[in-house]
Design an enzyme around this catalytic site. Structure first.
Site, PDB file in Angstrom:
ATOM      1  N   ASP A 198       1.083  -1.358   0.058  1.00 57.28           N
ATOM      2  CA  ASP A 198      -0.019   0.062   0.073  1.00 57.28           C
ATOM      3  C   ASP A 198       0.786   1.301  -0.089  1.00 57.28           C
ATOM      4  OD1 ASP A 198      -2.250  -1.748   0.258  1.00 57.28           O
ATOM      5  OD2 ASP A 198      -2.238  -1.683   2.315  1.00 57.28           O
ATOM      6  N   LYS A 232       1.758   2.041  -5.118  1.00 55.11           N
ATOM      7  CA  LYS A 232       2.390   1.422  -6.369  1.00 55.11           C
ATOM      8  C   LYS A 232       1.124   1.741  -7.495  1.00 55.11           C
ATOM      9  CE  LYS A 232       2.367  -2.509  -4.423  1.00 55.11           C
ATOM     10  NZ  LYS A 232       1.977  -2.087  -2.988  1.00 55.11           N
ATOM     11  N   GLY A 243      -4.563  -4.411  -3.565  1.00 52.97           N
ATOM     12  CA  GLY A 243      -5.636  -3.298  -4.000  1.00 52.97           C
ATOM     13  C   GLY A 243      -4.588  -2.180  -4.457  1.00 52.97           C
ATOM     14  N   HIS A 244      -4.947  -1.731  -5.769  1.00 51.93           N
ATOM     15  CA  HIS A 244      -3.838  -0.735  -6.291  1.00 51.93           C
ATOM     16  C   HIS A 244      -4.616   0.607  -6.739  1.00 51.93           C
ATOM     17  CE1 HIS A 244      -0.307  -3.490  -7.095  1.00 51.93           C
ATOM     18  NE2 HIS A 244      -0.573  -3.484  -5.921  1.00 51.93           N
ATOM     19  N   GLN A 281       1.864  -6.010  -3.255  1.00 51.58           N
ATOM     20  CA  GLN A 281       2.487  -6.163  -1.732  1.00 51.58           C
ATOM     21  C   GLN A 281       3.646  -5.408  -1.526  1.00 51.58           C
ATOM     22  OE1 GLN A 281       1.619  -9.563  -3.479  1.00 51.58           O
ATOM     23  NE2 GLN A 281      -0.635  -8.641  -2.917  1.00 51.58           N
TER      24      GLN A 281
HETATM   25  P1  GDP Z   1      -0.772   0.204  -3.591  1.00 52.92           P
HETATM   26  O1  GDP Z   1      -1.428  -0.877  -3.156  1.00 52.92           O
HETATM   27  O2  GDP Z   1       0.734   0.309  -3.479  1.00 52.92           O
HETATM   28  O3  GDP Z   1      -1.154   0.659  -5.022  1.00 52.92           O
HETATM   29  O4  GDP Z   1      -1.443   1.373  -2.613  1.00 52.92           O
HETATM   30  P2  GDP Z   1      -3.055   1.643  -2.253  1.00 52.92           P
HETATM   31  O5  GDP Z   1      -3.632   1.929  -3.267  1.00 52.92           O
HETATM   32  O6  GDP Z   1      -3.520   0.344  -1.601  1.00 52.92           O
HETATM   33  O7  GDP Z   1      -2.640   2.644  -1.024  1.00 52.92           O
HETATM   34  C1  GDP Z   1      -2.372   4.080  -1.366  1.00 52.92           C
HETATM   35  C2  GDP Z   1      -3.736   4.844  -0.894  1.00 52.92           C
HETATM   36  O8  GDP Z   1      -3.064   6.371  -0.975  1.00 52.92           O
HETATM   37  C3  GDP Z   1      -4.667   5.199  -2.154  1.00 52.92           C
HETATM   38  O9  GDP Z   1      -5.885   5.646  -1.577  1.00 52.92           O
HETATM   39  C4  GDP Z   1      -3.926   6.343  -3.051  1.00 52.92           C
HETATM   40  O10 GDP Z   1      -5.018   6.905  -3.742  1.00 52.92           O
HETATM   41  C5  GDP Z   1      -3.479   7.113  -2.124  1.00 52.92           C
HETATM   42  N1  GDP Z   1      -2.088   7.701  -2.506  1.00 52.92           N
HETATM   43  C6  GDP Z   1      -1.031   7.355  -3.348  1.00 52.92           C
HETATM   44  N2  GDP Z   1      -0.189   8.395  -3.124  1.00 52.92           N
HETATM   45  C7  GDP Z   1      -0.523   9.576  -2.400  1.00 52.92           C
HETATM   46  C8  GDP Z   1       0.171  10.715  -2.034  1.00 52.92           C
HETATM   47  O11 GDP Z   1       1.306  10.983  -2.314  1.00 52.92           O
HETATM   48  N3  GDP Z   1      -0.848  11.324  -0.934  1.00 52.92           N
HETATM   49  C9  GDP Z   1      -2.124  10.767  -0.299  1.00 52.92           C
HETATM   50  N4  GDP Z   1      -2.686  11.671   0.337  1.00 52.92           N
HETATM   51  N5  GDP Z   1      -2.691   9.650  -1.032  1.00 52.92           N
HETATM   52  C10 GDP Z   1      -1.897   9.122  -2.145  1.00 52.92           C
HETATM   53  P1  IMO Z   2      -0.808  -4.317  -2.100  1.00 54.51           P
HETATM   54  O1  IMO Z   2      -0.327  -4.857  -3.407  1.00 54.51           O
HETATM   55  C1  IMO Z   2      -1.374  -4.549   2.292  1.00 54.51           C
HETATM   56  C2  IMO Z   2      -1.194  -8.712   3.654  1.00 54.51           C
HETATM   57  C3  IMO Z   2      -2.404  -8.981   4.389  1.00 54.51           C
HETATM   58  C4  IMO Z   2      -1.673 -10.074   5.412  1.00 54.51           C
HETATM   59  C5  IMO Z   2      -0.657 -10.767   4.524  1.00 54.51           C
HETATM   60  C6  IMO Z   2      -1.185 -12.231   4.086  1.00 54.51           C
HETATM   61  O2  IMO Z   2      -2.039  -3.497  -2.295  1.00 54.51           O
HETATM   62  O3  IMO Z   2       0.232  -3.623  -1.477  1.00 54.51           O
HETATM   63  P2  IMO Z   2      -2.542 -12.675   2.057  1.00 54.51           P
HETATM   64  O4  IMO Z   2      -4.031 -12.456   1.769  1.00 54.51           O
HETATM   65  O5  IMO Z   2      -1.650 -12.287   0.945  1.00 54.51           O
HETATM   66  O6  IMO Z   2      -2.409 -14.220   2.373  1.00 54.51           O
HETATM   67  O7  IMO Z   2      -2.317 -11.961   3.316  1.00 54.51           O
HETATM   68  O8  IMO Z   2      -0.256  -9.807   3.725  1.00 54.51           O
HETATM   69  N1  IMO Z   2      -1.422  -8.133   2.364  1.00 54.51           N
HETATM   70  C7  IMO Z   2      -1.208  -6.939   2.032  1.00 54.51           C
HETATM   71  N2  IMO Z   2      -1.074  -5.786   2.726  1.00 54.51           N
HETATM   72  N3  IMO Z   2      -1.171  -4.496   0.759  1.00 54.51           N
HETATM   73  C8  IMO Z   2      -1.418  -5.577   0.025  1.00 54.51           C
HETATM   74  O9  IMO Z   2      -1.219  -5.691  -1.346  1.00 54.51           O
HETATM   75  C9  IMO Z   2      -1.273  -6.873   0.672  1.00 54.51           C
HETATM   76  N4  IMO Z   2      -1.495  -8.116   0.274  1.00 54.51           N
HETATM   77  C10 IMO Z   2      -1.269  -9.001   1.179  1.00 54.51           C
HETATM   78  O10 IMO Z   2      -2.927  -7.942   5.102  1.00 54.51           O
HETATM   79  O11 IMO Z   2      -1.285  -9.495   6.437  1.00 54.51           O
HETATM   80 MG    MG Z   3      -2.928  -1.667  -1.793  1.00 54.67          MG
END
Ligand code: GDP
Ligand code: IMO
Ligand code: MG
Length: 429
Positions: free
Chosen positions: A13, A16, A40-41, A225
């Site tokens: 998170d 990415k 979840g991206h 991840q």
């Molecule tokens: P990922 O799994 O690495 O793709 O990240 P996620 O999408 O799960 O979580 C990142 C969250 O932060 C999302 O809600 C993005 O929209 C948000 N986000 C990404 N970059 C920034 C930033 O620079 N500032 C803020 N405030 N939010 C951001």
């Molecule tokens: P992105 O790509 C954050 C965590 C779960 C749990 C552990 C194992 O959005 O960054 P799983 O379901 O993979 O067997 O769970 O890994 N986890 C993540 N945490 N971002 C993710 O993906 C994750 N994918 C798995 O919360 O701790």
């Molecule tokens: Mg994510």
């Protein structure tokens, strides 16, 4: 024209999705190389927000080919939910073909029994806080050589045999947990129509990726991840079941290491983690709550509140090492605005005064050592150049790159595409 890998340097998170979406403006091929619908991206385009789980984050760019690589585990039902939603919202054509979205026939299918097993385990004493999407049990079947590759779905008779064998293998442990698996007939009834839709998208994606690299196209390899969730390099056993570090990009996309030109590590300006496991810089106070609220730190897959804490530089140094990072993208810097002071963990020290590397276990006997940096009050979401950042924010960026010994080449100050300070061309290597 290089192949660039993007990986999370923390516990996932890191942003990415946003960064891959931006870099895709230039890329001709974007490949997800591992993980499954546990990811979840988030992509933010104007007022619109799209969360992709299986589909590469380059999907909003109509000229880019998106590839689901063989390192992935793919739930066909989730995949089509995602595709249908993107079609409904006008981001994908209804007559989608493998030219736009290619799926590896060697990726493994997450089937309903994987989800049942994952969910049952999460009710027991060994719960890890997984996303309950069946990812772990599917990779177990893959390593146990009883998995169902997506290519198997071309032959439903063979699929039935493979599913039957897997159900037989899982049956006793599920019965021991006092539950029942779905029947072979039920699994096949759900799977058959999905297989019919999926088969036209299946192909040898490794050949596509290698072909693109040889043709000197710009290729992005999108990790899911993060480093500390990697099955080999993470905080085991509190990890996911795949290789989420840069080394996994080759096996998961199907190219050799000689093809990779650059590795980008994504790091939040602070730390978060979802699910169980060690998190030494975690905050349990109002500052932690403030980071959660201001950073909207709630899981994009499960909605769970993310645990929050200070940036951990020994952990980042570790991520830099095991991924061979060439550059960092520092995200969510805007979230730190308004803190009077910002702490950063700079070392782990034992009672006898020795410094240790980042502990991958609970770090018994080690204390995180913090340095305190001045905060700033100005909002950053409108800033578009390093020079326009308040001095304290600029100093924070410099501090991170110096201590991590890795240049920061992108700073993100908001979720939107334009809320980005890009310091170099990511493909100029
Ligand atoms: P990922 O799994 O690495 O793709 O990240 P996620 O999408 O799960 O979580 C990142 C969250 O932060 C999302 O809600 C993005 O929209 C948000 N986000 C990404 N970059 C920034 C930033 O620079 N500032 C803020 N405030 N939010 C951001
Ligand atoms: P992105 O790509 C954050 C965590 C779960 C749990 C552990 C194992 O959005 O960054 P799983 O379901 O993979 O067997 O769970 O890994 N986890 C993540 N945490 N971002 C993710 O993906 C994750 N994918 C798995 O919360 O701790
Ligand atoms: Mg994510």
């Amino acid at each position: 024209m290089p192949a660039v890998v993007i990986v999370g340097a923390q516990w996932g998170d890191e942003g990415k999705g946003k960064v891959v979406d931006i870099f895709t403006e230039q890329a001709e091929v974007v490949v997800r190389f591992g993980g499954g619908p546990n990811a979840g991206h988030t992509l933010v385009v104007g007022a619109d927000k799209v969360i992709v789980r299986l589909i590469p984050s380059g999907i909003l760019h109509p000229r880019t080919r998106c590839v689901l690589g063989q390192g992935m585990v793919i739930d066909p039902a989730s995949l089509f939910q995602e595709i249908d939603e993107l079609v409904r919202r006008g981001y994908l054509p209804a007559d989608l073909d493998s030219g736009r979205l290619a799926v590896s026939d060697r990726a493994h299918a997450i089937l309903p029994y994987h989800v049942v097993v994952d969910s049952l385990r999460e009710q027991g004493p060994g719960a890890l806080g997984t996303t309950k999407r069946g990812v772990g049990p599917c990779y177990e079947d893959k390593a146990g050589r009883r998995g169902v590759t997506l290519g198997t779905l071309r032959d439903l008779g063979k699929t039935r045999d493979r599913v039957g064998a897997a159900l037989d293998a899982w049956g006793p442990s599920v019965a021991a947990m006092g539950a029942k698996l779905p029947s072979l007939a039920d699994v096949m009834e759900t799977l058959a129509p999905l297989a019919e839709r999926l088969v036209p998208l299946l192909t040898d994606t490794a050949a596509i990726v290698e072909g693109a690299v040889r043709a000197r196209k710009k290729v992005l390899l999108e990790g899911a991840q993060g480093t500390l969730l990697d099955v080999d390099h993470g905080t085991y056993p509190f990890v996911t079941s795949s290789t989420s570090t840069a080394g996994g990009a080759c096996a998961g996309a199907g190219i050799g290491p000689t093809r990779i030109d650059k590795v980008f590590g994504l790091v939040k300006a602070y730390s978060t983690r979802v699910g169980g496991g060690p998190f030494p810089t975690e905050l349990h106070d109002l500052v932690g709550e403030r980071l959660r609220q201001k950073g909207s730190e709630f899981g994009s897959v499960t909605g769970r509140p993310r645990r929050t804490g200070w940036l951990d530089l020994p952990a980042l140094a570790y991520a830099t090492r095991v991924n061979g990072l060439d550059a960092l993208a520092l995200t969510k810097l805007d979230v730190l605005t308004g803190l009077s002071e910002i702490k950063v963990c700079v070392a782990y020290r034992s009672a006898d005064g020795h410094d240790s590397p980042f502990p991958l276990d609970e770090g018994k006997g080690l204390t995180p050592v913090y340095e305190t940096l001045p905060g700033w009050t100005e909002p950053l979401d409108g800033v578009r150049s390093l020079g326009d950042l308040p001095k304290a924010a600029r100093d924070y960026v410099r501090f991170v790159e110096e201590r991590a010994d890795c240049p920061v080449e992108l700073v993100s100050v908001g979720a939107g595409r334009d809320q980005t300070i890009l310091l170099t061309d990511p493909f100029a290597v």
